[in-house]
Design a protein around this motif. Sequence first.
Motif, short mmCIF file in Angstrom:
data_model
loop_
_atom_site.label_atom_id
_atom_site.label_comp_id
_atom_site.label_asym_id
_atom_site.label_seq_id
_atom_site.Cartn_x
_atom_site.Cartn_y
_atom_site.Cartn_z
N SER A 186 1.02 -1.15 0.06
CA SER A 186 -0.07 -0.05 0.04
C SER A 186 1.00 1.11 -0.02
N ASN A 187 0.72 1.91 -1.04
CA ASN A 187 1.54 3.24 -1.16
C ASN A 187 1.28 4.02 -2.35
N ASP A 188 1.85 5.35 -2.58
CA ASP A 188 1.20 5.99 -3.67
C ASP A 188 2.47 5.76 -4.65
N ALA A 189 2.37 5.59 -6.05
CA ALA A 189 3.17 5.56 -7.08
C ALA A 189 3.13 6.33 -8.21
N LYS A 190 4.03 6.60 -8.77
CA LYS A 190 4.02 7.38 -10.39
C LYS A 190 3.18 6.63 -11.31
N MET A 191 3.63 5.29 -11.43
CA MET A 191 3.17 4.43 -12.59
C MET A 191 3.03 2.81 -11.98
N VAL A 192 2.09 2.26 -12.50
CA VAL A 192 1.98 0.86 -12.10
C VAL A 192 1.71 0.07 -13.62
N VAL A 193 2.55 -0.92 -13.69
CA VAL A 193 2.19 -1.89 -14.87
C VAL A 193 1.63 -3.11 -14.31
N LEU A 194 0.70 -3.74 -14.98
CA LEU A 194 0.15 -5.03 -14.49
C LEU A 194 0.10 -5.87 -15.42
N PRO A 195 0.03 -7.26 -15.10
CA PRO A 195 0.06 -8.35 -16.01
C PRO A 195 -1.54 -8.57 -16.25
N GLY A 196 -2.17 -7.94 -17.11
CA GLY A 196 -3.38 -8.09 -17.61
C GLY A 196 -3.63 -9.42 -18.43
N SER A 197 -4.62 -10.12 -18.44
CA SER A 197 -5.22 -11.35 -19.22
C SER A 197 -4.97 -11.13 -20.56
N GLU A 198 -5.07 -10.03 -21.23
CA GLU A 198 -4.70 -9.85 -22.50
C GLU A 198 -3.32 -9.17 -22.86
N GLY A 199 -2.70 -9.00 -21.72
CA GLY A 199 -1.28 -8.34 -22.05
C GLY A 199 -1.10 -7.20 -21.01
N GLU A 200 0.12 -6.78 -20.88
CA GLU A 200 0.59 -5.81 -19.64
C GLU A 200 -0.21 -4.51 -20.15
N ILE A 247 -0.91 -14.34 -13.93
CA ILE A 247 0.18 -14.52 -13.41
C ILE A 247 1.57 -13.59 -13.96
N GLY A 248 2.27 -13.13 -12.98
CA GLY A 248 3.22 -12.34 -13.59
C GLY A 248 3.75 -11.13 -12.56
N VAL A 249 4.26 -10.13 -12.73
CA VAL A 249 4.88 -9.22 -11.88
C VAL A 249 4.09 -7.83 -12.11
N VAL A 250 3.69 -7.30 -11.09
CA VAL A 250 3.34 -5.84 -11.05
C VAL A 250 4.73 -4.99 -10.43
N ASP A 251 4.86 -4.09 -11.72
CA ASP A 251 5.81 -3.11 -11.70
C ASP A 251 5.50 -1.92 -11.19
N ILE A 252 5.88 -1.55 -10.01
CA ILE A 252 5.39 -0.16 -9.27
C ILE A 252 6.76 0.93 -9.57
N VAL A 275 6.03 -6.88 -7.18
CA VAL A 275 5.29 -7.72 -6.36
C VAL A 275 4.90 -8.91 -7.59
N ALA A 276 5.11 -10.23 -7.19
CA ALA A 276 4.70 -11.19 -8.15
C ALA A 276 3.49 -11.80 -7.75
#
Length: 129
Positions: free
Chosen positions: A17-31, A47-52, A62-63
Amino acid sequence: MNTIHLEIVTPEGLIFSNDAKMVVLPGSEGEFGVLPGHASLVSLLKIGVVDIENVDGTHDAVAIDWGYVKIDENKVIVLVDGAVYVAGNSESEIAQSIENAKTLVKRMSDGNGILATALARIENAARAR
């Protein structure tokens, strides 16, 4: 500075739990990336990695295994079945979190391509720390 608040939650509790500039998520149709002011949506995650990207420019990872994300203009809530925050204060703690993340991904992966991609993202996130 515009930020977006990110929460990652599993059945065991709050993982991040924190503030971020950007978050990249592993969506079911792609990041996909989420910036402050993003349109509201709900999406399935794989399944993947959340890049914060943190406010100070550093990155956290976060995997996750499967789950859902709810996005509003200034908040991202990730609800997943399992997650491992790849972090630590020492080399041994970081190594242990990497192993935990790999175990999570291997347990949930049904394809070598998904597994290889997720493991590479975990390794890259650890090197960036």
